[in-house]
Design a protein around this motif. Structure first.
Motif, PDB file in Angstrom:
ATOM      1  N   VAL A 635       0.862  -1.183   0.000  1.00  0.00           N
ATOM      2  CA  VAL A 635       0.000   0.000   0.000  1.00  0.00           C
ATOM      3  C   VAL A 635       0.899   1.234   0.000  1.00  0.00           C
ATOM      4  O   VAL A 635       1.590   1.515   0.983  1.00  0.00           O
ATOM      5  CB  VAL A 635      -0.937   0.012   1.225  1.00  0.00           C
ATOM      6  CG1 VAL A 635      -1.838   1.248   1.185  1.00  0.00           C
ATOM      7  CG2 VAL A 635      -1.776  -1.260   1.271  1.00  0.00           C
ATOM      8  N   ALA A 636       0.910   1.955  -1.105  1.00  0.00           N
ATOM      9  CA  ALA A 636       1.831   3.078  -1.267  1.00  0.00           C
ATOM     10  C   ALA A 636       1.595   4.138  -0.197  1.00  0.00           C
ATOM     11  O   ALA A 636       0.452   4.492   0.111  1.00  0.00           O
ATOM     12  CB  ALA A 636       1.675   3.687  -2.660  1.00  0.00           C
ATOM     13  N   HIS A 637       2.680   4.668   0.346  1.00  0.00           N
ATOM     14  CA  HIS A 637       2.616   5.628   1.443  1.00  0.00           C
ATOM     15  C   HIS A 637       1.978   6.944   1.006  1.00  0.00           C
ATOM     16  O   HIS A 637       2.159   7.400  -0.123  1.00  0.00           O
ATOM     17  CB  HIS A 637       4.014   5.903   1.984  1.00  0.00           C
ATOM     18  CG  HIS A 637       4.611   4.746   2.709  1.00  0.00           C
ATOM     19  ND1 HIS A 637       4.479   4.559   4.063  1.00  0.00           N
ATOM     20  CD2 HIS A 637       5.342   3.679   2.262  1.00  0.00           C
ATOM     21  CE1 HIS A 637       5.096   3.453   4.429  1.00  0.00           C
ATOM     22  NE2 HIS A 637       5.630   2.901   3.358  1.00  0.00           N
ATOM     23  N   ALA A 638       1.281   7.569   1.944  1.00  0.00           N
ATOM     24  CA  ALA A 638       0.742   8.910   1.723  1.00  0.00           C
ATOM     25  C   ALA A 638       1.819   9.944   2.004  1.00  0.00           C
ATOM     26  O   ALA A 638       2.822   9.667   2.670  1.00  0.00           O
ATOM     27  CB  ALA A 638      -0.462   9.156   2.627  1.00  0.00           C
ATOM     28  N   ASN A 639       1.593  11.158   1.512  1.00  0.00           N
ATOM     29  CA  ASN A 639       2.484  12.280   1.815  1.00  0.00           C
ATOM     30  C   ASN A 639       1.770  13.210   2.793  1.00  0.00           C
ATOM     31  O   ASN A 639       0.630  12.969   3.201  1.00  0.00           O
ATOM     32  CB  ASN A 639       2.885  13.009   0.529  1.00  0.00           C
ATOM     33  CG  ASN A 639       4.249  13.678   0.646  1.00  0.00           C
ATOM     34  OD1 ASN A 639       4.607  14.191   1.687  1.00  0.00           O
ATOM     35  ND2 ASN A 639       5.003  13.668  -0.432  1.00  0.00           N
ATOM     36  N   MET A 671       9.481  19.333  12.139  1.00  0.00           N
ATOM     37  CA  MET A 671       9.336  20.549  11.333  1.00  0.00           C
ATOM     38  C   MET A 671       9.410  21.792  12.223  1.00  0.00           C
ATOM     39  O   MET A 671      10.147  22.747  11.938  1.00  0.00           O
ATOM     40  CB  MET A 671       7.990  20.542  10.595  1.00  0.00           C
ATOM     41  CG  MET A 671       7.756  19.397   9.652  1.00  0.00           C
ATOM     42  SD  MET A 671       6.117  19.577   8.850  1.00  0.00           S
ATOM     43  CE  MET A 671       5.993  18.003   7.995  1.00  0.00           C
ATOM     44  N   ALA A 672       8.628  21.761  13.285  1.00  0.00           N
ATOM     45  CA  ALA A 672       8.568  22.928  14.174  1.00  0.00           C
ATOM     46  C   ALA A 672       9.926  23.219  14.789  1.00  0.00           C
ATOM     47  O   ALA A 672      10.327  24.374  14.947  1.00  0.00           O
ATOM     48  CB  ALA A 672       7.521  22.700  15.261  1.00  0.00           C
ATOM     49  N   THR A 677       8.105  26.625  11.407  1.00  0.00           N
ATOM     50  CA  THR A 677       6.937  26.644  10.526  1.00  0.00           C
ATOM     51  C   THR A 677       6.666  25.201  10.111  1.00  0.00           C
ATOM     52  O   THR A 677       7.481  24.303  10.363  1.00  0.00           O
ATOM     53  CB  THR A 677       7.201  27.500   9.271  1.00  0.00           C
ATOM     54  OG1 THR A 677       8.473  27.141   8.713  1.00  0.00           O
ATOM     55  CG2 THR A 677       7.200  28.984   9.603  1.00  0.00           C
ATOM     56  N   LEU A 678       5.530  24.967   9.451  1.00  0.00           N
ATOM     57  CA  LEU A 678       5.168  23.617   9.008  1.00  0.00           C
ATOM     58  C   LEU A 678       5.218  23.547   7.486  1.00  0.00           C
ATOM     59  O   LEU A 678       4.955  24.515   6.795  1.00  0.00           O
ATOM     60  CB  LEU A 678       3.795  23.234   9.549  1.00  0.00           C
ATOM     61  CG  LEU A 678       3.659  23.297  11.078  1.00  0.00           C
ATOM     62  CD1 LEU A 678       2.286  22.820  11.521  1.00  0.00           C
ATOM     63  CD2 LEU A 678       4.757  22.489  11.778  1.00  0.00           C
ATOM     64  N   TRP A 679       5.488  22.345   6.959  1.00  0.00           N
ATOM     65  CA  TRP A 679       5.996  22.197   5.603  1.00  0.00           C
ATOM     66  C   TRP A 679       4.958  21.703   4.602  1.00  0.00           C
ATOM     67  O   TRP A 679       3.906  21.163   4.956  1.00  0.00           O
ATOM     68  CB  TRP A 679       7.174  21.230   5.583  1.00  0.00           C
ATOM     69  CG  TRP A 679       8.276  21.563   6.522  1.00  0.00           C
ATOM     70  CD1 TRP A 679       8.470  22.745   7.200  1.00  0.00           C
ATOM     71  CD2 TRP A 679       9.343  20.693   6.927  1.00  0.00           C
ATOM     72  NE1 TRP A 679       9.597  22.668   7.976  1.00  0.00           N
ATOM     73  CE2 TRP A 679      10.164  21.428   7.832  1.00  0.00           C
ATOM     74  CE3 TRP A 679       9.702  19.389   6.606  1.00  0.00           C
ATOM     75  CZ2 TRP A 679      11.300  20.863   8.413  1.00  0.00           C
ATOM     76  CZ3 TRP A 679      10.840  18.838   7.174  1.00  0.00           C
ATOM     77  CH2 TRP A 679      11.625  19.575   8.072  1.00  0.00           C
ATOM     78  N   GLU A 680       5.340  21.839   3.324  1.00  0.00           N
ATOM     79  CA  GLU A 680       4.525  21.355   2.205  1.00  0.00           C
ATOM     80  C   GLU A 680       4.514  19.831   2.143  1.00  0.00           C
ATOM     81  O   GLU A 680       3.493  19.214   1.850  1.00  0.00           O
ATOM     82  CB  GLU A 680       5.077  21.919   0.907  1.00  0.00           C
ATOM     83  CG  GLU A 680       4.358  21.468  -0.350  1.00  0.00           C
ATOM     84  CD  GLU A 680       4.948  22.083  -1.608  1.00  0.00           C
ATOM     85  OE1 GLU A 680       4.340  21.897  -2.667  1.00  0.00           O
ATOM     86  OE2 GLU A 680       6.003  22.753  -1.526  1.00  0.00           O
ATOM     87  N   LYS A 681       5.667  19.227   2.373  1.00  0.00           N
ATOM     88  CA  LYS A 681       5.805  17.768   2.297  1.00  0.00           C
ATOM     89  C   LYS A 681       6.375  17.255   3.612  1.00  0.00           C
ATOM     90  O   LYS A 681       6.637  18.036   4.535  1.00  0.00           O
ATOM     91  CB  LYS A 681       6.697  17.386   1.118  1.00  0.00           C
ATOM     92  CG  LYS A 681       6.140  17.876  -0.224  1.00  0.00           C
ATOM     93  CD  LYS A 681       6.994  17.433  -1.397  1.00  0.00           C
ATOM     94  CE  LYS A 681       6.407  17.952  -2.712  1.00  0.00           C
ATOM     95  NZ  LYS A 681       7.211  17.540  -3.882  1.00  0.00           N
ATOM     96  N   ASP A 682       6.593  15.940   3.691  1.00  0.00           N
ATOM     97  CA  ASP A 682       7.082  15.392   4.954  1.00  0.00           C
ATOM     98  C   ASP A 682       8.595  15.437   5.075  1.00  0.00           C
ATOM     99  O   ASP A 682       9.165  14.968   6.058  1.00  0.00           O
ATOM    100  CB  ASP A 682       6.562  13.965   5.174  1.00  0.00           C
ATOM    101  CG  ASP A 682       6.823  13.058   3.979  1.00  0.00           C
ATOM    102  OD1 ASP A 682       7.610  13.443   3.094  1.00  0.00           O
ATOM    103  OD2 ASP A 682       6.250  11.955   3.938  1.00  0.00           O
ATOM    104  N   ALA A 686      10.739  20.796  -0.379  1.00  0.00           N
ATOM    105  CA  ALA A 686      10.028  21.884  -1.060  1.00  0.00           C
ATOM    106  C   ALA A 686       9.831  23.031  -0.076  1.00  0.00           C
ATOM    107  O   ALA A 686      10.718  23.375   0.688  1.00  0.00           O
ATOM    108  CB  ALA A 686       8.708  21.360  -1.623  1.00  0.00           C
ATOM    109  N   SER A 687       8.645  23.647  -0.102  1.00  0.00           N
ATOM    110  CA  SER A 687       8.367  24.770   0.792  1.00  0.00           C
ATOM    111  C   SER A 687       8.347  24.305   2.243  1.00  0.00           C
ATOM    112  O   SER A 687       7.751  23.277   2.576  1.00  0.00           O
ATOM    113  CB  SER A 687       7.017  25.391   0.427  1.00  0.00           C
ATOM    114  OG  SER A 687       6.490  26.117   1.510  1.00  0.00           O
ATOM    115  N   CYS A 688       8.969  25.083   3.108  1.00  0.00           N
ATOM    116  CA  CYS A 688       8.963  24.787   4.542  1.00  0.00           C
ATOM    117  C   CYS A 688       8.013  25.709   5.300  1.00  0.00           C
ATOM    118  O   CYS A 688       8.135  25.863   6.520  1.00  0.00           O
ATOM    119  CB  CYS A 688      10.379  24.904   5.101  1.00  0.00           C
ATOM    120  SG  CYS A 688      11.511  23.667   4.438  1.00  0.00           S
ATOM    121  N   ASN A 689       7.090  26.316   4.585  1.00  0.00           N
ATOM    122  CA  ASN A 689       6.037  27.127   5.211  1.00  0.00           C
ATOM    123  C   ASN A 689       4.832  27.058   4.288  1.00  0.00           C
ATOM    124  O   ASN A 689       4.821  27.689   3.234  1.00  0.00           O
ATOM    125  CB  ASN A 689       6.507  28.573   5.393  1.00  0.00           C
ATOM    126  CG  ASN A 689       5.463  29.439   6.089  1.00  0.00           C
ATOM    127  OD1 ASN A 689       4.285  29.099   6.140  1.00  0.00           O
ATOM    128  ND2 ASN A 689       5.886  30.567   6.611  1.00  0.00           N
TER     129      ASN A 689
END
Length: 715
Positions: A635-639, A671-672, A677-682, A686-689
């Motif tokens: 089962v492919a992982h979610a992001n 992340m914090a 700040t909280l990020w676009e991906k895990d 990519a973006s970290c906000n």
């Protein structure tokens, strides 16, 4: 939506130059002291100075053909008998997700009571070209307009501070017709100052010969086709080549006070208290001509700043004449780390950020001293504030775009923190104001807006989230008027999707970018032909339309779809993602992703009562540690977005608050801690906000409650 009418001001620009790319002009007036307000609208962006002091920047964005008017009280700033007001405006005139490709103009008037004492198109305001900005430079990113490059001469400050300054001949102006004005419906930022926290590192710079180097893929593949900008042969400065030709040689570890710092063919790397958004400000002094380079990013990669990390050019250049220079970026950017390099010799007296974010909010989550949750909640709060200035954005850095789906989640946070829906109403209004959406098929909504979509790309799924957000917006606001105005858009979507329904009533072979999340679920062999998560969302959209507008036939249609999806998608253990059209009809290849399970439960296609075994599997064996434990590799992982958010939302709906908090800690604590700040991906790829990431506040508020914010709360 409240219309606005200027008393006398007209929209003007330098004659014949309203469609020039990256054109910066300055509008200057001398204003007497007194009780004065400035009302203005502009395209593309502006900033205001009084007596050489920065006041504000804007405007709030609106749909094509509409312009928000800022009403700015000046009385406390008019401290002299005669005060110099300068409104700088940049007209980008390129398609982007951040600012619209519309002719440049300024409409402005200074009011004392009901009297206009200076205005564009009348007396008292003159137009000048300072010739500081290097006009023909590269775009900043695929989604935003131009990077910044300046040549700053000596004695520039007098233009901003000296009422009797001998000015160059003003430029001839021309009126720009066809503007529709709205009163700004969201609050102005407070433009707080954030000082650099630490000098991380200093060193020398090796200035190697500048060579042509590979550019970012979007620039080489799209520029001049569907993406406007200056072509390579037209550039005055090629910032990407110059930046990549510099070698940074670290010296000893930095110690002591961060300022002043003298740099001679050297650099200083600074850290801000958290990953912040705003206008970078430098105070530089030099005795001989020199060049200052400004680089920035949200993280360090192996201890180094990579200005290309996010497919952006976080590399600006300032050629300076001898003297003192107060440098401020014209547009806002996002960073935790700022690197200043000097070719030649200069003293860096000060570095800070003027923040560009939503003003302070009145509420906070009650977390009773849990340090880790406080840190996560603070990071979520900062992510909200920087992504909710005038509309709900995905990120304040690479794009600054008003994305659907993201907005569904961010809107919940606004209501928790403010008790209002001001930004959400402005955001939704933009989708309703536009007469049409160029380059998109009839009935479809843009995936983000206000923005230009010259390539014709859209996300049909995100248009479905628009309807789901309308349903929740009505619950939050009671705003039936907006819901009524939205009905033609909603019905247009139904008309658009109808031809894609197959013999089973399911959407098949949708056009453009069918998007679920950044995971295996979005691979081409999974997302087509009949994508079940997309159809689950469509089913839920039909239910929302039925609830909003009393269309009971759509509720019955949704029930039929639910039955078909359950029969064709569920394999006995999991919901599979898609069916492919073959010569034998539709066949299920057995693709199975984690996010598909979450879509099933989120939309009501699956329920805990009907799918108890699957629910227990998701609850017990899925989550932040599944990859580490090696469970269900098939089962492919979610992001992070939107899979992890849907998972936590489902736990929250069931009242499993312990699991919600555990998941929040597992997904977001790192992340914090790293960026604040909280990020676009895990991962910090990519973006970290990202604005949607602030949704953590919604869950924590539902568990712990909220209270009025105090002077020690927040940052």
């Amino acid at each position: 939506m409240e219309c606005y009418k200027f008393k006398r001001a007209q929209a003007v620009w330098a004659r014949g130059r309203e469609e020039e790319m990256n054109c910066e002009l300055a509008f200057r007036a001398v204003i007497p002291a007194g009780d004065v307000e400035l009302h203005l609208a502009a395209s593309s962006i502006y900033r205001l100075w009084i007596n050489g002091e920065f006041v504000c920047a804007g405007p709030a964005r609106a749909a094509h053909g509409f312009y928000n008017v800022d009403e700015i009280p000046l009385s406390g700033r008019l401290t002299e008998g005669e005060n110099v007001a300068v409104i700088e405006v940049v007209g980008y005139n390129v398609n982007s997700y951040d600012t619209l490709d519309q002719p440049a103009f300024l409409a402005a008037e200074f009011l004392r009571g009901e009297d206009v004492i200076a205005c564009t198109g009348g007396e008292g305001l003159t137009i000048h070209e300072r010739k500081q900005r290097v006009q023909r430079v590269q775009r900043y990113s695929l989604q935003r307009a131009f990077a910044e490059c300046y040549r700053l001469g000596a004695g520039l400050r007098d233009f901003y501070t000296a009422p009797g300054e001998a000015l160059p001949e003003p430029l001839p102006s021309a009126v720009q017709p066809g503007k529709k004005y709205l009163r700004r419906g969201v609050r102005m930022p407070e433009f707080e100052r954030l000082s650099a926290k630490t000098l991380v590192e200093t060193g020398q710079v090796g200035f190697r010969p500048v060579e042509r180097r590979p550019v970012l893929s979007w620039e080489s593949k799209r520029l001049g086709k569907t993406l406007k900008g200056y072509l390579p042969e037209e550039l005055e400065e090629r910032l990407s080549d110059e930046g990549q030709s510099m070698e940074f040689l670290p010296g000893e570890a930095a110690a002591g006070e961060p300022f002043p710092l003298t740099l001679e063919d050297g650099y200083g790397l600074y850290e801000l208290p958290f990953n912040a958004t705003g206008f970078v400000c430098l105070e530089v002094r030099c005795d001989a001509p020199c060049t200052v380079y400004l680089m920035f990013d949200e993280i360090l990669v192996d201890g180094k700043l990579d200005f290309l990390r996010m497919n952006t050019y976080n590399f600006f250049k300032y050629a300076l004449d001898p003297g003192r220079h107060d440098i401020m970026t014209f547009a806002p950017y996002t960073m935790k780390y700022v690197q200043v390099a000097v070719k030649g010799k200069a003293g860096l007296e000060e570095l800070h950020l003027v923040e560009y974010k939503h003003p302070p909010v009145p509420r906070r989550v009650k977390l009773s001293g849990d340090g880790e949750l406080e840190r996560i909640c603070g990071a979520a709060r900062e992510s909200y504030l920087s992504n909710a200035v005038d509309l709900f954005m995905d990120c304040p850095s690479r794009e600054r775009a008003g994305w659907l789906c993201d907005s569904f989640f961010t809107a919940r946070v606004e209501h928790v923190l403010t008790g209002e829906c001001l930004v959400e109403r402005a955001f939704l209004n933009n989708f309703l104001l536009a007469e049409k959406f160029d380059c998109l098929p009839r009935g479809m909504l843009p995936m983000c807006y206000p923005s230009d979509h010259n390539d014709g790309v859209f996300i049909p799924n995100w248009a479905m989230w628009f309807v789901l957000e309308l349903e929740e917006y009505l619950e939050r606001s009671g705003d039936r008027e907006l819901i009524g105005r939205a009905k033609p858009r909603v019905m247009g979507l139904l008309d658009y999707f109808a031809p894609f329904e197959n013999e089973y009533g399911l959407l098949e072979k949708l056009d453009s970018w069918v998007f679920l999340e950044w995971s295996r679920a979005n691979d081409p062999d999974v997302v087509q032909d009949v994508n079940f998560p997309t159809n689950m969302l469509y089913m839920r959209m039909l239910e929302a339309v039925a609830a909003l507008y009393g269309e009971e036939g759509l509720r019955e249609k949704a029930a039929r779809m639910r039955k078909v999806i359950r029969e064709r998608s569920f394999d006995g253990a999991f919901y599979t993602d898609n069916e492919r059209r073959t010569e034998r009809g539709l066949e299920n290849p057995g693709n199975c992703t984690e996010v598909c399970q979450y879509y099933a439960f989120f939309t009501g296609t699956a329920t805990k009562e009907e799918d108890g075994a699957l629910w227990e599997t998701l609850l017990r064996d899925f989550g932040p540690r599944r990859r580490e434990l090696g469970l269900y590799p098939e089962v492919a992982h979610a992001n992070a977005f939107i899979g992890s958010y849907l998972r936590i939302e489902l736990l929250y709906r069931e009242g499993l608050y312990g699991e919600v908090v555990d998941n929040i800690r597992g997904y977001f604590a790192g992340m914090a801690r790293l960026t604040g700040t909280l990020w676009e991906k895990d991962t910090p790829y990519a973006s970290c906000n990202h604005g949607f990431a602030s949704h953590v506040i919604y869950w924590l508020a539902g568990i712990y409650g909220v209270e009025e914010d105090g002077p020690s709360a927040g940052r």
